[in-house]
Design a protein around this motif. Structure first.
Motif, short mmCIF file in Angstrom:
data_model
loop_
_atom_site.label_atom_id
_atom_site.label_comp_id
_atom_site.label_asym_id
_atom_site.label_seq_id
_atom_site.Cartn_x
_atom_site.Cartn_y
_atom_site.Cartn_z
N LEU A 116 0.80 -1.09 0.02
CA LEU A 116 0.12 -0.07 -0.05
C LEU A 116 0.74 1.08 -0.12
N GLY A 117 1.09 1.94 -1.04
CA GLY A 117 1.95 2.82 -1.26
C GLY A 117 3.46 2.25 -1.20
N ARG A 118 4.11 2.77 -0.15
CA ARG A 118 5.52 2.15 0.24
C ARG A 118 5.38 1.37 1.29
N ALA A 119 4.21 0.94 2.13
CA ALA A 119 4.15 0.05 3.03
C ALA A 119 3.87 -1.19 2.64
N ARG A 120 4.35 -2.15 3.41
CA ARG A 120 4.08 -3.75 3.09
C ARG A 120 3.13 -4.01 4.26
N ARG A 121 2.14 -4.83 3.84
CA ARG A 121 1.21 -5.39 4.88
C ARG A 121 0.99 -6.94 4.47
N ILE A 122 0.94 -7.52 5.69
CA ILE A 122 0.65 -9.19 5.71
C ILE A 122 -0.84 -9.37 6.28
N PRO A 123 -1.51 -10.09 5.33
CA PRO A 123 -3.02 -10.48 5.87
C PRO A 123 -2.72 -11.39 6.98
N ALA A 124 -3.33 -11.33 7.96
CA ALA A 124 -3.32 -12.17 9.15
C ALA A 124 -3.63 -13.59 8.72
N HIS A 125 -4.44 -13.93 7.89
CA HIS A 125 -4.82 -15.19 7.28
C HIS A 125 -3.58 -15.78 6.59
N ALA A 126 -2.66 -14.82 5.88
CA ALA A 126 -1.62 -15.26 5.24
C ALA A 126 -0.48 -15.87 6.22
N LEU A 127 -0.60 -15.35 7.33
CA LEU A 127 0.57 -15.43 8.28
C LEU A 127 -0.06 -16.95 9.10
N ALA A 128 -1.26 -16.98 9.11
CA ALA A 128 -2.02 -18.24 9.89
C ALA A 128 -1.43 -19.47 8.83
N ASN A 129 -1.82 -19.02 7.60
CA ASN A 129 -1.64 -20.12 6.65
C ASN A 129 0.05 -20.58 6.46
N PHE A 130 0.87 -19.78 6.61
CA PHE A 130 2.25 -19.81 6.49
C PHE A 130 2.70 -20.60 7.76
N ILE A 131 2.04 -20.54 8.86
CA ILE A 131 2.34 -21.11 9.99
C ILE A 131 1.77 -22.65 9.90
N ARG A 132 0.57 -22.82 9.36
CA ARG A 132 0.00 -24.07 9.11
C ARG A 132 0.76 -24.92 8.11
N ALA A 133 1.09 -24.35 7.19
CA ALA A 133 2.02 -25.07 6.14
C ALA A 133 3.24 -25.48 6.82
N ARG A 134 4.02 -24.87 7.55
CA ARG A 134 5.16 -24.98 8.24
C ARG A 134 4.98 -26.21 9.20
N LEU A 135 4.10 -26.14 9.92
CA LEU A 135 3.75 -27.34 10.88
C LEU A 135 3.41 -28.69 10.05
N GLU A 136 2.93 -28.40 8.74
CA GLU A 136 2.36 -29.73 8.15
C GLU A 136 3.77 -30.13 7.51
N GLN A 137 4.74 -29.39 7.10
CA GLN A 137 6.00 -29.78 6.58
C GLN A 137 6.66 -30.54 7.79
N GLU A 138 6.88 -29.81 8.93
CA GLU A 138 7.53 -30.35 10.01
C GLU A 138 7.06 -31.90 10.29
N ALA A 139 5.79 -31.89 10.31
CA ALA A 139 5.04 -33.41 10.47
C ALA A 139 5.29 -34.31 9.50
N ALA A 140 5.57 -34.12 8.34
CA ALA A 140 5.52 -35.05 7.21
C ALA A 140 7.29 -35.41 7.41
N ALA A 141 8.05 -34.54 7.93
CA ALA A 141 9.47 -34.87 7.86
C ALA A 141 9.90 -35.90 8.87
#
Length: 75
Positions: free
Chosen positions: A50-75
């Motif tokens: 947004l202009g020069r500001a970077r913003r991260i949607p909260a759901h994107a952060l939750a999805n990132f954490i969920r994906a990392r947890l799934e990767q760790e569980a699969a390893a």
């Protein structure tokens, strides 16, 4: 003439779209600024600009954490 009824937003039916700043994401993930920007640059973590500001949607952060947890569980 009659005017159309006003549009009513129902917050309980609309998904919350909270936008987080990079420092907020840094605090939540307990990572440094460079690490968060690396996640954004490599598109592992979604964001918008947004202009020069970077913003991260909260759901994107939750999805990132969920994906990392799934990767760790699969390893």
């Amino acid at each position: 003439m009659t005017s159309p009824p006003p549009t009513v937003l129902h917050p309980e039916t609309e998904p919350a779209l909270d936008l987080l700043t990079v420092p907020q994401v840094m605090a939540r993930l307990q990572l440094g600024r460079s690490a968060v920007y690396d996640l954004l640059r490599t598109r592992q973590l979604a964001s918008i600009t947004l202009g020069r500001a970077r913003r991260i949607p909260a759901h994107a952060l939750a999805n990132f954490i969920r994906a990392r947890l799934e990767q760790e569980a699969a390893a």
